[in-house]
Design a protein around this motif. Structure first.
Motif, PDB file in Angstrom:
ATOM      1  N   ASP A  55       1.455   7.807   1.390  1.00  0.00           N
ATOM      2  CA  ASP A  55       2.749   8.412   1.713  1.00  0.00           C
ATOM      3  C   ASP A  55       2.790   8.986   3.120  1.00  0.00           C
ATOM      4  O   ASP A  55       3.680   9.752   3.473  1.00  0.00           O
ATOM      5  CB  ASP A  55       3.093   9.501   0.696  1.00  0.00           C
ATOM      6  N   GLY A  56       1.782   8.661   3.922  1.00  0.00           N
ATOM      7  CA  GLY A  56       1.779   9.146   5.300  1.00  0.00           C
ATOM      8  C   GLY A  56       0.916  10.372   5.507  1.00  0.00           C
ATOM      9  O   GLY A  56       0.643  10.756   6.644  1.00  0.00           O
ATOM     10  N   ALA A  57       0.497  11.003   4.385  1.00  0.00           N
ATOM     11  CA  ALA A  57      -0.362  12.181   4.519  1.00  0.00           C
ATOM     12  C   ALA A  57      -1.702  11.767   5.115  1.00  0.00           C
ATOM     13  O   ALA A  57      -2.283  10.748   4.728  1.00  0.00           O
ATOM     14  CB  ALA A  57      -0.568  12.827   3.156  1.00  0.00           C
ATOM     15  N   THR A  58      -2.191  12.518   6.075  1.00  0.00           N
ATOM     16  CA  THR A  58      -3.428  12.142   6.762  1.00  0.00           C
ATOM     17  C   THR A  58      -4.552  13.126   6.445  1.00  0.00           C
ATOM     18  O   THR A  58      -4.348  14.132   5.764  1.00  0.00           O
ATOM     19  CB  THR A  58      -3.194  12.116   8.280  1.00  0.00           C
ATOM     20  N   GLY A  59      -5.738  12.812   6.966  1.00  0.00           N
ATOM     21  CA  GLY A  59      -6.913  13.654   6.740  1.00  0.00           C
ATOM     22  C   GLY A  59      -6.640  15.092   7.164  1.00  0.00           C
ATOM     23  O   GLY A  59      -6.016  15.336   8.201  1.00  0.00           O
ATOM     24  N   GLY A  60      -7.131  16.011   6.366  1.00  0.00           N
ATOM     25  CA  GLY A  60      -6.952  17.416   6.693  1.00  0.00           C
ATOM     26  C   GLY A  60      -5.795  18.058   5.958  1.00  0.00           C
ATOM     27  O   GLY A  60      -5.712  19.272   5.854  1.00  0.00           O
ATOM     28  N   THR A  61      -4.873  17.208   5.438  1.00  0.00           N
ATOM     29  CA  THR A  61      -3.727  17.774   4.715  1.00  0.00           C
ATOM     30  C   THR A  61      -4.089  18.099   3.279  1.00  0.00           C
ATOM     31  O   THR A  61      -3.358  18.798   2.584  1.00  0.00           O
ATOM     32  CB  THR A  61      -2.551  16.776   4.688  1.00  0.00           C
ATOM     33  N   GLY A  62      -5.212  17.543   2.837  1.00  0.00           N
ATOM     34  CA  GLY A  62      -5.581  17.721   1.442  1.00  0.00           C
ATOM     35  C   GLY A  62      -4.879  16.746   0.518  1.00  0.00           C
ATOM     36  O   GLY A  62      -5.111  16.717  -0.671  1.00  0.00           O
ATOM     37  N   LYS A  63      -3.986  15.903   1.075  1.00  0.00           N
ATOM     38  CA  LYS A  63      -3.242  14.940   0.245  1.00  0.00           C
ATOM     39  C   LYS A  63      -3.530  13.506   0.665  1.00  0.00           C
ATOM     40  O   LYS A  63      -2.872  12.581   0.188  1.00  0.00           O
ATOM     41  CB  LYS A  63      -1.733  15.214   0.370  1.00  0.00           C
ATOM     42  N   ALA A  64      -4.452  13.318   1.577  1.00  0.00           N
ATOM     43  CA  ALA A  64      -4.735  11.970   2.068  1.00  0.00           C
ATOM     44  C   ALA A  64      -5.317  11.116   0.946  1.00  0.00           C
ATOM     45  O   ALA A  64      -6.066  11.593   0.110  1.00  0.00           O
ATOM     46  CB  ALA A  64      -5.695  12.038   3.239  1.00  0.00           C
ATOM     47  N   ALA A 108       0.821  -1.217   0.000  1.00  0.00           N
ATOM     48  CA  ALA A 108       0.000   0.000   0.000  1.00  0.00           C
ATOM     49  C   ALA A 108       0.854   1.266   0.000  1.00  0.00           C
ATOM     50  O   ALA A 108       0.392   2.338  -0.376  1.00  0.00           O
ATOM     51  CB  ALA A 108      -0.942  -0.003   1.213  1.00  0.00           C
ATOM     52  N   THR A 109       2.119   1.136   0.426  1.00  0.00           N
ATOM     53  CA  THR A 109       3.014   2.298   0.385  1.00  0.00           C
ATOM     54  C   THR A 109       3.747   2.394  -0.950  1.00  0.00           C
ATOM     55  O   THR A 109       4.605   3.256  -1.125  1.00  0.00           O
ATOM     56  CB  THR A 109       4.070   2.230   1.509  1.00  0.00           C
ATOM     57  N   GLY A 110       3.451   1.481  -1.856  1.00  0.00           N
ATOM     58  CA  GLY A 110       4.105   1.500  -3.161  1.00  0.00           C
ATOM     59  C   GLY A 110       5.397   0.714  -3.199  1.00  0.00           C
ATOM     60  O   GLY A 110       6.078   0.672  -4.225  1.00  0.00           O
TER      61      GLY A 110
END
Lengths: 376, 196
Positions: A204-213, A85-87
């Protein structure tokens, strides 16, 4: 190759050389996986998969990868799922028994659209249905590759990583005790199969609220805009359509021999097919009208190759080291065009590791000979 | 040229090591080699056998062969399937110290070498199969003694490195016993029993 070279090359698998090295199949498969880019491997020991796990544990860390001897097959496949899942190019495996435990996750990983390579270092050939039909829930498929020997295993294992990346789907490679324990001189250098799509889908570790989740899940890759949750009909429909395209576009492959003028075509896959090929070659030399087809891709099954052979052959004989599983795919391919008979049977010794006392060119030849007499 | 060698014994006798030595020795001579090693779950006493195929062309053969050019027989237990692969003119070397079974009646080229007794004289009975391999090399001339010795560092696992010298000695002792057999056989064409 000098003895000194064997000695020095035997101790390190760093960058696999293009020069052939004398390697045990399990070691060669491990090195090929690393050459193909595998950087995460997890498994639980079970002969003859243990040997691959040992070789991965020995070599993968030096390449910056991780190899985990998990506490069971359930954890191993879960870890591989997370890594994928992390590529990260990831793989797991077992014997068919261990893969039984993994089936739920293998189904979910397929729905989550993740690339993963899975080895079945099988004990005999009783796992054909498990491999090609799947033992998990839902409407999914895996690409299934079946090498006949170490050299082909090294190639197909590497191709499996490529196909997994292209189709974002698990690819299963079928090995066995014979392939794991046969030593041959092989090159395990990286094989270039061409460009692969980027892995921008990977977490990539980006979570909710970052806009990149991002969302990777077996039931969705996005939430509905109306905030009521997931739209399973839309997701399953889309995922199913992707699997249909995969099944159509992956090129089915088979090795054929002596089909010209053959009244009887013997069908076998994997190690068993080596014995069939030799038996057929011997019979041909004696003037018998017999040929063989060895499916290399078990899914997609090389239906066209069998169908074409059925236009001239009177009958097909299927040799499997089980009670008859691939014979169903042979029948579906041949339909009513020719007679299809089973000439295999389960043969295992007392160890249960998949060593087959009946697997002998003389014995295989006798069964083919009997079938030839029956159809003449 | 294609030569098939089957080896049979019980776990701990050195069957897999001997197959590796033979293979790496043949590789060093520029030949092509395939080895299939098969053994059960027991480190000691279980079935263990190996099939070595040596050829001057790339080996295209299933892992196991239906007939073998020669055989190395270390023990009677589990030997039946391996013995069935031998033909009347196959070279067969047998560890006469421990083998208590019946060999197929029609074998014409059987050499009995007290390999375990000779190994004990060398200092360790575990090198018995290396002794028998040395005898095999002298009798069949498939691989030279020097390249068997040269293959020891690569074939022995790293943690057995200190046994290189002992195995070299075992190969040499076996080679001498095998040479004696080959010499006497050349003279009278009959005797194939090494004197311990």
């Amino acid at each position: 190759m000098s003895v000194a070279q064997v000695a020095s090359s035997g101790s390190s698998a760093s960058e696999s050389a293009a020069e052939p090295e004398f390697l045990e199949g399990s070691e060669a498969i491990a090195r090929a996986m690393i050459s193909a880019g595998c950087r995460f491997f997890a498994g639980y020991p079970m002969t003859p998969f243990t040997e691959v796990l040992e070789a991965m544990a020995k070599h993968l860390p030096a390449q910056g990868g991780s190899c985990v001897n998990a506490e069971s097959e359930l954890e191993a496949v879960g870890m591989a799922w997370g890594a994928a899942a992390t590529g990260t190019p990831a793989a797991t495996g077992s014997t068919g028994q261990g893969l039984s435990l993994m089936q739920e996750s293998l189904a979910e990983i397929t729905y989550a659209r993740l690339p993963l390579v899975v080895l079945n270092m099988a004990r005999a050939q009783g796992d054909y249905f498990q491999a090609t039909r799947g033992g998990g829930h839902g409407d999914y498929r895996h690409i299934v590759l079946a090498p006949k020997d170490v050299t082909e295993a090294v190639y197909l294992v590497q191709e499996a990583f490529h196909l997994a990346a292209i189709w974002r789907n698990p690819v299963l490679v079928m090995g066995d005790y014979y392939i794991a324990h046969t030593w041959q001189s092989v090159s395990t250098a990286r094989i270039d199969f061409g460009p692969e799509p980027d892995r921008s889908w990977a977490l990539d570790g980006a979570t909710g609220g970052t806009g990149k989740a991002k969302l990777i899940s077996p039931i969705a890759d996005t939430k509905r805009g109306d905030d009521v949750g997931y739209d399973l009909a839309e997701f399953y429909g889309r995922r199913g359509a992707e699997l249909d395209v995969m099944g159509r576009e992956v090129q089915p492959r088979a090795e054929t021999g002596f089909l010209e003028g053959a009244d009887l075509v013997v069908v076998a896959y994997g190690t068993v097919a080596q014995y069939v090929r030799e038996a057929v070659a011997n019979l041909r030399a004696d003037g018998a009208k017999v040929g063989y087809i060895r499916p290399i891709t078990l899914y997609p099954f090389p239906t066209e190759v069998l169908r074409n052979a059925a236009s001239s052959a009177k009958a097909f004989a299927v040799y499997e080291n089980n009670r008859g599983q691939m014979i169903e795919d042979v029948m579906l391919s041949v339909m009513e065009r020719a007679d299809v008979r089973f000439i295999g049977g389960l043969s295992v010794d007392s160890s249960g590791f998949g060593i087959a006392p009946d697997l002998d060119v003389t014995s295989v030849r006798a069964r083919i000979q009997t079938t030839l007499e029956e159809i003449s | 040229m294609r030569r098939e060698v089957v080896l049979t014994g019980i776990g701990g006798q050195g069957i897999q090591l001997s197959a590796q030595l033979m293979a790496r020795s043949a590789l060093a001579s520029g030949l092509f080699v395939q080895v299939f090693g098969s053994y059960g779950g027991m480190m000691r006493g279980g079935n263990t056998e190996a099939t070595v195929v040596v050829s001057d062309e790339p080996v295209v053969a299933p892992p196991t062969v239906e007939r073998a050019w020669s055989g190395i027989v270390m023990h009677h237990d589990y030997s039946e399937a391996t013995l069935a692969r031998l033909r009347p003119d196959s070279f067969v070397v047998v560890d006469s110290t421990v083998f208590e079974g019946e060999l197929p009646q029609d074998l014409r080229r059987v050499s009995r070498v007290p390999a375990t007794a000779l190994a004990i004289e060398v200092g360790r009975k575990q090198v018995a199969c290396t002794v028998l391999l040395g005898a095999f090399a002298a009798i069949t001339e498939l691989v030279p003694l020097e390249s068997l010795v040269g293959a020891l560092p690569a074939a022995l696992p790293a943690y057995r490195g200190k046994l290189t010298e002992l195995n070299r000695e075992a190969l040499e002792v076996g080679f001498r016993a095998g040479s004696d057999i080959a010499r006497r056989d050349a003279v009278d064409g009959a005797s194939r029993v090494a004197v311990p």
